[in-house]
Design a protein around this motif. Sequence first.
Motif, PDB file in Angstrom:
ATOM      1  N   ASP A 355       0.891  -1.163   0.042  1.00  0.00           N
ATOM      2  CA  ASP A 355       0.018  -0.009  -0.072  1.00  0.00           C
ATOM      3  C   ASP A 355       0.523   1.211   0.010  1.00  0.00           C
ATOM      4  OD1 ASP A 355      -2.745  -0.750  -0.026  1.00  0.00           O
ATOM      5  OD2 ASP A 355      -2.546  -1.602   1.908  1.00  0.00           O
ATOM      6  N   SER A 356       2.026   1.323   0.098  1.00  0.00           N
ATOM      7  CA  SER A 356       2.803   2.392   0.106  1.00  0.00           C
ATOM      8  C   SER A 356       3.246   3.209  -1.214  1.00  0.00           C
ATOM      9  CB  SER A 356       4.328   2.152   0.731  1.00  0.00           C
ATOM     10  OG  SER A 356       5.078   1.326   0.191  1.00  0.00           O
ATOM     11  N   GLY A 357       3.315   2.557  -2.151  1.00  0.00           N
ATOM     12  CA  GLY A 357       3.582   3.144  -3.345  1.00  0.00           C
ATOM     13  C   GLY A 357       5.013   3.741  -3.462  1.00  0.00           C
ATOM     14  N   ALA A 358       5.901   3.082  -2.467  1.00  0.00           N
ATOM     15  CA  ALA A 358       7.319   3.605  -2.703  1.00  0.00           C
ATOM     16  C   ALA A 358       8.386   2.378  -2.241  1.00  0.00           C
ATOM     17  CB  ALA A 358       7.597   4.702  -1.456  1.00  0.00           C
ATOM     18  N   PHE A 423       1.566   8.083  12.968  1.00  0.00           N
ATOM     19  CA  PHE A 423       1.903   8.895  11.751  1.00  0.00           C
ATOM     20  C   PHE A 423       0.735   8.773  10.718  1.00  0.00           C
ATOM     21  CE2 PHE A 423       3.113   4.379  11.124  1.00  0.00           C
ATOM     22  CZ  PHE A 423       2.755   4.412   9.934  1.00  0.00           C
ATOM     23  N   ASN A 424       0.534   9.809  10.081  1.00  0.00           N
ATOM     24  CA  ASN A 424      -0.841   9.898   8.985  1.00  0.00           C
ATOM     25  C   ASN A 424      -0.621   8.967   7.745  1.00  0.00           C
ATOM     26  OD1 ASN A 424       1.141  12.265   8.144  1.00  0.00           O
ATOM     27  ND2 ASN A 424       0.112  11.586   6.296  1.00  0.00           N
ATOM     28  N   ALA A 425      -1.631   8.349   7.474  1.00  0.00           N
ATOM     29  CA  ALA A 425      -1.793   7.348   6.080  1.00  0.00           C
ATOM     30  C   ALA A 425      -1.327   8.316   5.090  1.00  0.00           C
ATOM     31  CB  ALA A 425      -3.091   6.783   6.127  1.00  0.00           C
ATOM     32  N   TRP A 426      -0.448   7.810   4.429  1.00  0.00           N
ATOM     33  CA  TRP A 426       0.063   8.671   3.222  1.00  0.00           C
ATOM     34  C   TRP A 426      -1.131   9.250   2.193  1.00  0.00           C
ATOM     35  CZ3 TRP A 426      -0.095   7.236  -1.906  1.00  0.00           C
ATOM     36  CH2 TRP A 426      -0.537   6.136  -2.318  1.00  0.00           C
ATOM     37  N   ASP A 427      -1.957   8.583   1.969  1.00  0.00           N
ATOM     38  CA  ASP A 427      -3.067   8.826   0.968  1.00  0.00           C
ATOM     39  C   ASP A 427      -4.026   9.480   1.914  1.00  0.00           C
ATOM     40  OD1 ASP A 427      -4.110   6.544   2.458  1.00  0.00           O
ATOM     41  OD2 ASP A 427      -4.853   5.620   0.842  1.00  0.00           O
ATOM     42  N   SER A 428      -3.890   9.881   3.089  1.00  0.00           N
ATOM     43  CA  SER A 428      -5.038  10.738   3.482  1.00  0.00           C
ATOM     44  C   SER A 428      -4.967  12.171   3.738  1.00  0.00           C
ATOM     45  CB  SER A 428      -5.254  10.164   5.100  1.00  0.00           C
ATOM     46  OG  SER A 428      -4.242  10.563   5.958  1.00  0.00           O
ATOM     47  N   VAL A 429      -3.823  12.706   3.100  1.00  0.00           N
ATOM     48  CA  VAL A 429      -3.528  14.016   3.092  1.00  0.00           C
ATOM     49  C   VAL A 429      -3.152  14.354   1.636  1.00  0.00           C
ATOM     50  CG1 VAL A 429      -2.706  14.244   5.350  1.00  0.00           C
ATOM     51  CG2 VAL A 429      -0.915  13.905   3.568  1.00  0.00           C
ATOM     52  N   GLN A 430      -3.498  15.677   1.315  1.00  0.00           N
ATOM     53  CA  GLN A 430      -3.354  15.989  -0.162  1.00  0.00           C
ATOM     54  C   GLN A 430      -1.848  15.955  -0.529  1.00  0.00           C
ATOM     55  OE1 GLN A 430      -4.875  19.946  -0.898  1.00  0.00           O
ATOM     56  NE2 GLN A 430      -4.738  19.870  -2.950  1.00  0.00           N
ATOM     57  N   GLU A 431      -1.017  15.762   0.331  1.00  0.00           N
ATOM     58  CA  GLU A 431       0.388  15.874  -0.113  1.00  0.00           C
ATOM     59  C   GLU A 431       0.889  14.572  -0.477  1.00  0.00           C
ATOM     60  OE1 GLU A 431      -0.725  17.506   2.689  1.00  0.00           O
ATOM     61  OE2 GLU A 431      -0.212  19.565   2.430  1.00  0.00           O
TER      62      GLU A 431
END
Length: 585
Positions: A355-358, A423-431
């Motif tokens: 799920d990370s895309g990295a 820490f925030n889920a990476w896809d839960s913020v616009q950045e």
Amino acid sequence: MNTESELLYGCIRESRCRLCQFDLQKGDSVIAFAFRDERHLSYFTFDTYDYRDTVLHVNFHICRAGCRFGDFVTPIFHKSCYEFIGKFGPVTTSLLAATEYSFQPSSYEKQQRLRRLKGTLCETLPKTLPLPPEIITMIADLLVHSYAAIITQTQTLQDGSAAESVVDLNDNIYAPHKYFDGVRYIQSLSNSGLETELVLKANEKGTVRRITVAEDHLGIRQVHNDRDTTYDNEETIHNAWWRDISRSDGIASIRTRTDGVKLRDIMETSQSNTFSGGSEAGPFSCVRWAHPKHPAEILDLDAGNCPQRFPSSLRMCYFDCNGPRTIGYSVATDGLKVSSIHAHRQDDDVSFYVDSGADWIYMPVEGGEYLTEIGVRYHQRKPLAILFTTNRGRRTLFGASSTTTLKFITVHKPSRKGSRIWFNAWDSVQERRLKYMAFEDGPLVERLPPSLLTPPVADLPHTQYNEPWFFSSCSLKDIVGVTVCRDTSLSHQPILGILLLHKGGHKTSLGRFRFDQAIKQVQVEECCCLHIGSRRTDEGFPYVADVTVYPQSECLSSIVLHSGDVLEWYFSNRHCIVRKAAGDN
């Protein structure tokens, strides 16, 4: 009908079929509503690029919430699902509302749903088709999309339309429940209890100051208040997120919103008059947490403070730092941002990788070793990388390397006894990156001097591409084993990274090591050498092809390392280069 000069733009916010709920793949035949409804349909082949319907004069494009270029938002369907469902009834507004996602579920949850639907088919089909299990499995694979689509339509045909209501906390609160897509949801909340379940008792024991909501991407599954003695805030629900609605002087009533099938939102009545459904900033009560017990404040890494308002889509994940069973940490990064953090245990579920895309970088820790400091490297006030430091002096950079000294701001000093770091889920913020963190004992209040990381190399490999380079190195002294991480999904099957085991149990990691791709272990005898062979892809990019204890004749180039030599491992998005450190014989 529009003319060419009146071209409209249709936003496709989610690249999934709204009937079967499965993701669309490139090349799928799809149907989209050209003007918000079924009166005009557009047929095309799905791709990530824009599609222009020259007959209806509509341009469709894939976008995210917050897009300002669309004239309307449209659902999209598999052509086969849409035509199959059309035999039984129309696609209703109730169906579209019930299948709208509040946020994207993880790939693991999607796989769970697929297995659940296939399992149900495999149990049901033999009742009418007395066939061997392997044939039944093949049939289930073919029918699963149609089966999921008809279930979705059936579950939304008999329900009402979306509605809002106010519920009084001074009276008992009741709720009917409904299973949707195999999961139990609350349908609605009310103060009348005819043939429904009591979910919240009247606040006869005192003022209610906090309501806890458990929800997922499709709706609300549980509701509790701080006067509920049967509720334990250590309790969790599988695949659910938690948020708190609180008010220091007490909550007298709440407003609720349903999608016509199930409960979708709850807020305290003194909040704004409309429910937030986009990326607008909201109060702390809009933050969703992966566990009901969580910190009371969140650190904004960009601003360096604890704000009062947050993106309404914000979801906070966690990893257990310095836990008694922790064997290491992995961080997802593309060199320009950090996406996710994971603490490993021996019995790890490796589904988190997808799920990370990295790229993932792994840092092992040993018995008695623990994190003492977490630092963040900034560029133009945005976090680019993080640095973990242990009590034994191990320092791992999760991010791109540099030939200049790097400065890291310490944001947390974890407890040796263990703590949960959020820490925030990476896809839960616009950045779409690491932006927020939270800690059980709060962030550091005092301003510490920057931590310096001396450049490990004088120069990084030079290429014509402007891309981040990663670097790691270690001594091969007393090495007894190497675990190889190979990406078998690519035709050339490159080795992404390795995990080295030294005498005494010490471990070091080089490159991009992942446990889900750790497929080979090489035993290294005391007198053996380590041979690392490299090749090039068809495009001419170098990669590591094999790691053995014997010479490699099939590789274009190879290096031979003895005990005590230092191995340097460089990689970027396209390249992977290994070297023996200068000065080693």
